[in-house]
Design a protein around this motif. Structure first.
Motif, PDB file in Angstrom:
ATOM      1  N   ASP A 212      75.549  47.874  61.039  1.00 54.66           N
ATOM      2  CA  ASP A 212      76.348  47.019  60.166  1.00 54.66           C
ATOM      3  C   ASP A 212      75.563  45.720  59.938  1.00 54.66           C
ATOM      4  OD1 ASP A 212      78.413  46.386  58.491  1.00 54.66           O
ATOM      5  OD2 ASP A 212      79.991  46.565  59.979  1.00 54.66           O
ATOM      6  N   GLY A 213      76.140  44.755  59.247  1.00 49.64           N
ATOM      7  CA  GLY A 213      75.393  43.532  58.956  1.00 49.64           C
ATOM      8  C   GLY A 213      75.219  42.672  60.196  1.00 49.64           C
ATOM      9  N   ALA A 214      74.175  41.833  60.160  1.00 49.94           N
ATOM     10  CA  ALA A 214      73.915  40.951  61.302  1.00 49.94           C
ATOM     11  C   ALA A 214      74.947  39.821  61.396  1.00 49.94           C
ATOM     12  CB  ALA A 214      72.508  40.367  61.219  1.00 49.94           C
ATOM     13  N   ALA A 215      75.846  39.730  60.417  1.00 53.70           N
ATOM     14  CA  ALA A 215      76.922  38.745  60.515  1.00 53.70           C
ATOM     15  C   ALA A 215      78.047  39.249  61.413  1.00 53.70           C
ATOM     16  CB  ALA A 215      77.454  38.408  59.130  1.00 53.70           C
ATOM     17  N   SER A 216      78.045  40.533  61.732  1.00 51.24           N
ATOM     18  CA  SER A 216      79.112  41.067  62.597  1.00 51.24           C
ATOM     19  C   SER A 216      78.554  41.896  63.747  1.00 51.24           C
ATOM     20  CB  SER A 216      80.096  41.917  61.782  1.00 51.24           C
ATOM     21  OG  SER A 216      79.481  43.091  61.301  1.00 51.24           O
ATOM     22  N   ASN A 217      77.286  41.664  64.127  1.00 52.34           N
ATOM     23  CA  ASN A 217      76.722  42.544  65.189  1.00 52.34           C
ATOM     24  C   ASN A 217      76.248  41.804  66.447  1.00 52.34           C
ATOM     25  OD1 ASN A 217      74.648  44.052  66.722  1.00 52.34           O
ATOM     26  ND2 ASN A 217      75.152  45.664  65.310  1.00 52.34           N
ATOM     27  N   ASN A 218      75.364  40.888  66.489  1.00 51.10           N
ATOM     28  CA  ASN A 218      74.695  40.144  65.449  1.00 51.10           C
ATOM     29  C   ASN A 218      73.206  40.443  65.327  1.00 51.10           C
ATOM     30  OD1 ASN A 218      77.194  38.866  65.241  1.00 51.10           O
ATOM     31  ND2 ASN A 218      76.461  36.863  65.799  1.00 51.10           N
ATOM     32  N   ASP A 219      72.779  41.634  65.739  1.00 47.06           N
ATOM     33  CA  ASP A 219      71.372  41.974  65.535  1.00 47.06           C
ATOM     34  C   ASP A 219      71.275  43.352  64.884  1.00 47.06           C
ATOM     35  OD1 ASP A 219      71.548  43.969  67.549  1.00 47.06           O
ATOM     36  OD2 ASP A 219      71.058  42.506  69.096  1.00 47.06           O
ATOM     37  N   LEU A 220      70.068  43.741  64.543  1.00 48.43           N
ATOM     38  CA  LEU A 220      69.846  45.036  63.882  1.00 48.43           C
ATOM     39  C   LEU A 220      68.962  45.898  64.779  1.00 48.43           C
ATOM     40  CD1 LEU A 220      69.212  43.749  60.228  1.00 48.43           C
ATOM     41  CD2 LEU A 220      71.387  44.318  61.341  1.00 48.43           C
ATOM     42  N   ASP A 221      69.351  45.948  66.036  1.00 48.55           N
ATOM     43  CA  ASP A 221      68.550  46.576  67.089  1.00 48.55           C
ATOM     44  C   ASP A 221      69.118  47.971  67.350  1.00 48.55           C
ATOM     45  OD1 ASP A 221      67.620  47.464  69.525  1.00 48.55           O
ATOM     46  OD2 ASP A 221      68.005  45.599  70.591  1.00 48.55           O
TER      47      ASP A 221
ATOM     48  N   PRO B 164      71.039  41.587  53.422  1.00 48.76           N
ATOM     49  CA  PRO B 164      70.958  40.148  53.130  1.00 48.76           C
ATOM     50  C   PRO B 164      71.860  39.300  54.025  1.00 48.76           C
ATOM     51  CG  PRO B 164      71.064  41.426  51.105  1.00 48.76           C
ATOM     52  CD  PRO B 164      71.406  42.363  52.225  1.00 48.76           C
ATOM     53  N   MET B 165      72.867  39.928  54.633  1.00 45.07           N
ATOM     54  CA  MET B 165      73.777  39.171  55.500  1.00 45.07           C
ATOM     55  C   MET B 165      73.113  38.714  56.791  1.00 45.07           C
ATOM     56  SD  MET B 165      77.418  41.076  54.870  1.00 45.07           S
ATOM     57  CE  MET B 165      78.454  39.787  55.565  1.00 45.07           C
ATOM     58  N   SER B 166      71.865  39.124  57.011  1.00 49.69           N
ATOM     59  CA  SER B 166      71.132  38.579  58.166  1.00 49.69           C
ATOM     60  C   SER B 166      71.061  37.057  58.088  1.00 49.69           C
ATOM     61  CB  SER B 166      69.720  39.165  58.233  1.00 49.69           C
ATOM     62  OG  SER B 166      69.788  40.494  58.700  1.00 49.69           O
ATOM     63  N   LEU B 167      71.125  36.509  56.871  1.00 48.41           N
ATOM     64  CA  LEU B 167      71.092  35.044  56.730  1.00 48.41           C
ATOM     65  C   LEU B 167      72.397  34.400  57.186  1.00 48.41           C
ATOM     66  CD1 LEU B 167      69.226  34.720  53.309  1.00 48.41           C
ATOM     67  CD2 LEU B 167      68.333  34.191  55.586  1.00 48.41           C
ATOM     68  N   LEU B 168      73.438  35.215  57.425  1.00 46.15           N
ATOM     69  CA  LEU B 168      74.722  34.688  57.907  1.00 46.15           C
ATOM     70  C   LEU B 168      74.944  35.048  59.376  1.00 46.15           C
ATOM     71  CD1 LEU B 168      76.922  35.516  54.767  1.00 46.15           C
ATOM     72  CD2 LEU B 168      75.712  33.394  55.314  1.00 46.15           C
ATOM     73  N   ARG B 169      73.864  35.383  60.046  1.00 44.77           N
ATOM     74  CA  ARG B 169      73.932  35.756  61.463  1.00 44.77           C
ATOM     75  C   ARG B 169      74.500  34.584  62.282  1.00 44.77           C
ATOM     76  NH1 ARG B 169      69.814  39.207  63.601  1.00 44.77           N
ATOM     77  NH2 ARG B 169      68.276  38.317  62.198  1.00 44.77           N
TER      78      ARG B 169
ATOM     79  N   ARG C  59      66.786  38.526  48.494  1.00 45.96           N
ATOM     80  CA  ARG C  59      65.395  38.827  48.840  1.00 45.96           C
ATOM     81  C   ARG C  59      65.057  38.299  50.237  1.00 45.96           C
ATOM     82  NH1 ARG C  59      63.257  37.237  44.392  1.00 45.96           N
ATOM     83  NH2 ARG C  59      63.073  39.310  43.497  1.00 45.96           N
ATOM     84  N   SER C  60      65.432  37.059  50.503  1.00 44.55           N
ATOM     85  CA  SER C  60      65.110  36.453  51.803  1.00 44.55           C
ATOM     86  C   SER C  60      65.812  37.188  52.944  1.00 44.55           C
ATOM     87  CB  SER C  60      65.540  34.984  51.826  1.00 44.55           C
ATOM     88  OG  SER C  60      64.803  34.260  50.888  1.00 44.55           O
ATOM     89  N   GLY C  61      67.094  37.495  52.728  1.00 41.17           N
ATOM     90  CA  GLY C  61      67.854  38.169  53.781  1.00 41.17           C
ATOM     91  C   GLY C  61      67.348  39.573  54.034  1.00 41.17           C
ATOM     92  N   ALA C  62      67.009  40.286  52.961  1.00 49.04           N
ATOM     93  CA  ALA C  62      66.528  41.664  53.122  1.00 49.04           C
ATOM     94  C   ALA C  62      65.206  41.690  53.887  1.00 49.04           C
ATOM     95  CB  ALA C  62      66.367  42.336  51.759  1.00 49.04           C
ATOM     96  N   LYS C  63      64.337  40.733  53.580  1.00 53.00           N
ATOM     97  CA  LYS C  63      63.046  40.699  54.302  1.00 53.00           C
ATOM     98  C   LYS C  63      63.251  40.382  55.780  1.00 53.00           C
ATOM     99  CE  LYS C  63      59.907  39.519  50.552  1.00 53.00           C
ATOM    100  NZ  LYS C  63      58.956  38.512  50.063  1.00 53.00           N
ATOM    101  N   LEU C  64      64.134  39.442  56.061  1.00 55.76           N
ATOM    102  CA  LEU C  64      64.437  39.106  57.460  1.00 55.76           C
ATOM    103  C   LEU C  64      64.966  40.351  58.185  1.00 55.76           C
ATOM    104  CD1 LEU C  64      64.965  37.101  59.805  1.00 55.76           C
ATOM    105  CD2 LEU C  64      67.107  36.466  58.653  1.00 55.76           C
ATOM    106  N   ALA C  65      65.894  41.039  57.529  1.00 52.02           N
ATOM    107  CA  ALA C  65      66.480  42.239  58.143  1.00 52.02           C
ATOM    108  C   ALA C  65      65.424  43.315  58.360  1.00 52.02           C
ATOM    109  CB  ALA C  65      67.599  42.773  57.249  1.00 52.02           C
ATOM    110  N   MET C  66      64.584  43.541  57.362  1.00 48.24           N
ATOM    111  CA  MET C  66      63.585  44.604  57.483  1.00 48.24           C
ATOM    112  C   MET C  66      62.569  44.288  58.583  1.00 48.24           C
ATOM    113  SD  MET C  66      62.873  46.041  53.676  1.00 48.24           S
ATOM    114  CE  MET C  66      62.352  44.482  53.060  1.00 48.24           C
ATOM    115  N   ALA C  67      62.164  43.029  58.677  1.00 48.21           N
ATOM    116  CA  ALA C  67      61.208  42.656  59.722  1.00 48.21           C
ATOM    117  C   ALA C  67      61.811  42.916  61.098  1.00 48.21           C
ATOM    118  CB  ALA C  67      60.822  41.182  59.576  1.00 48.21           C
ATOM    119  N   GLU C  68      63.078  42.561  61.263  1.00 48.95           N
ATOM    120  CA  GLU C  68      63.737  42.800  62.553  1.00 48.95           C
ATOM    121  C   GLU C  68      63.858  44.299  62.826  1.00 48.95           C
ATOM    122  OE1 GLU C  68      67.764  41.352  62.820  1.00 48.95           O
ATOM    123  OE2 GLU C  68      67.933  41.959  64.936  1.00 48.95           O
ATOM    124  N   MET C  69      64.222  45.047  61.791  1.00 47.93           N
ATOM    125  CA  MET C  69      64.389  46.493  61.993  1.00 47.93           C
ATOM    126  C   MET C  69      63.058  47.156  62.348  1.00 47.93           C
ATOM    127  SD  MET C  69      67.311  47.863  59.355  1.00 47.93           S
ATOM    128  CE  MET C  69      67.027  46.925  57.875  1.00 47.93           C
TER     129      MET C  69
END
Ligand SMILES: [Zn+2]
Length: 444
Positions: free
Chosen positions: A311-320, A78-83, A113-123
């Motif tokens: 790790d979370g997209a707030a400290s990476n900042n992607d999930l690649d 969910p922290m993808s929303l704090l990217r 819910r919103s953050g998890a979906k964003l993260a999963m789509a990126e992953m």
């Protein structure tokens, strides 16, 4: 069964290369992988596949390599929303002055819910089909994972102090146990106990979590030795290093997932090896927060299973995870002062089979072996940045980009086809991210 008659399968994927990961370093050329009932029915040279299998669907990937779906072994989806909301800060200042205050105001089931979906789509777009997640409302993330068709290990968060998820120590433990029981038989959802970190959870709570996890056969997933300051503070306050404390409290064993571990002495590496514990290395997050560097080459030499997390997209900042593999390889060589450390096949293992081992699901996923779930990703290597091609693993780790991932499947279900997400609505996810941006900005 008459061996001369082709066996009926659901899907046959023919690819220019297949890297099964097990056995290590093997690259199959012009092979086909058959899927039946969500699992891998077998692999064979493409020229022989028609005699072996009769498939409902045949997919020909002429410039692609087929690999196991990547496993992102640590994150906070969910922290993808704090990217990008608070960059260029050290861990404690980043958490205490920015992330925690924002989370306190915003977190609820809808944010999750919103953050998890964003993260999963990126992953999924980057070839990741399995991930480990630590956040509040794991029940909401579980619903999203089930709908999106991915595989996940979700932590029941464990803290001492009240939060939006639980009123106190007992309730955290009760909720973690309930999650374990609810998803015990689920083929794609796995539950772990997730104490946040040694400095946020008391001895009594850590011991209770370890005992419950042991009874339930659940993993324990925890941030440990993330920074030098964490270790120094602990020595000052408790008279010993956090890993020694966790060992005394009974947390460290084969189901222990030690996230970060940037501060390790030789004795701790030997202890983790002897316990059969896994380390989850998060190179980009550790570099961005200047937390420190994990001694990955030494861990691997000692026989410790090392997996990879964004790790979370707030400290990476992607999930690649393709980018994470490259970072792991480069940082691993620098830290070891050895260009031969962390060769490409070993790094690909960290992002696949080692992740599955860390999460305790290696009998089902992490490599392309007959009988395992068909968790797969295809990467188009016919691009400028991956030409010419001498070594497939080299390109996957050192040259490929996540945008080259064309297809992904989890348990045989297609999640991405020709670069199109099949189980998540990309337009709706982008709209939702824009909505949350306004909420975050008005709170910041
Ligand atoms: Zn983390």
């Amino acid at each position: 069964m008459n061996s001369a008659r082709p066996e009926q399968v659901d899907l046959l994927v023919q690819a220019r290369w297949i890297v099964p990961v097990v056995p290590r370093g093997e690259v199959l050329r012009e092979h086909a992988l058959a899927v039946r009932g969500g699992r891998i029915a077998g692999l064979a040279p493409a020229a022989e596949a028609a005699a072996v299998w009769q498939a409902d669907e045949v997919l020909d990937l002429e410039n692609h390599v087929l690999i196991p779906g990547l496993i992102n072994s640590h994150g906070h989806s969910p922290m993808s929303l704090l990217r990008g909301v608070a960059d260029d800060l050290p861990l404690q200042q980043w958490l205490e002055e920015h992330i925690w205050p924002l989370e306190n105001r915003l977190i609820g089931p809808e944010f999750v819910r919103s953050g998890a979906k964003l993260a999963m789509a990126e992953m999924i777009r980057g070839g990741t089909t399995g991930f480990a997640d630590m956040y509040f409302f794991p029940d909401v993330v579980a619903e999203c994972v089930i709908d999106a068709g991915m595989r996940a290990q979700l932590c029941g968060p464990i803290l001492d102090f009240p939060s939006i998820w639980a009123d106190g120590p007992e309730e955290y433990l009760d909720k973690a146990r309930e999650l374990c029981e609810r998803f015990r038989e689920h083929p794609r959802i796995h539950i772990a106990y997730g104490p946040h970190a040694p400095y946020t959870v008391s001895d009594a709570q850590l011991r209770a979590a370890a005992e419950q996890a042991e009874v339930l056969g659940a993993p324990v997933h925890i941030h440990v030795h993330e920074t030098a300051a964490e270790v120094e503070d602990a020595v000052r306050e408790n008279g010993r290093r956090p890993l020694a404390r966790l060992e005394e409290l009974g947390l460290i064993g084969p189901r222990f997932q030690c996230v970060h571990a940037t501060q390790l002495v030789d004795e701790e590496i030997a202890m983790l090896a002897a316990a059969g514990a896994s380390v989850i290395h998060c190179p980009e997050s550790n570099m961005k927060l200047a937390s420190g560097a994990c001694r990955v080459a030494d861990l691997l030499d000692a026989g410790v299973n090392v997996a990879l997390g964004a790790d979370g997209a707030a400290s990476n900042n992607d999930l690649d995870m393709i980018g994470e593999m490259r970072s792991a390889a480069l940082l691993g060589k620098l830290v070891a002062n050895d260009a031969a450390a962390l060769p490409a096949p070993a790094v690909l293992e960290m992002a696949t089979i080692n992740g599955a081992r860390a999460l305790g699901i290696d009998r089902d996923t992490g490599s392309l072996e007959t009988g395992k779930y068909a968790d797969l990703a295809a990467v188009d290597l016919g691009r400028l940045n991956t030409s010419p091609l001498y070594d497939v693993c080299s390109h996957l780790v050192y040259a490929a980009q996540s945008s080259q991932v064309s297809h992904a499947w989890c348990a045989g279900r297609p999640l991405l086809a020709d670069g199109r997400l099949l189980t998540l609505d990309e337009g709706a996810i982008l709209e939702s991210a824009a909505h949350w941006r306004k909420q975050v900005r008005s709170e910041a």
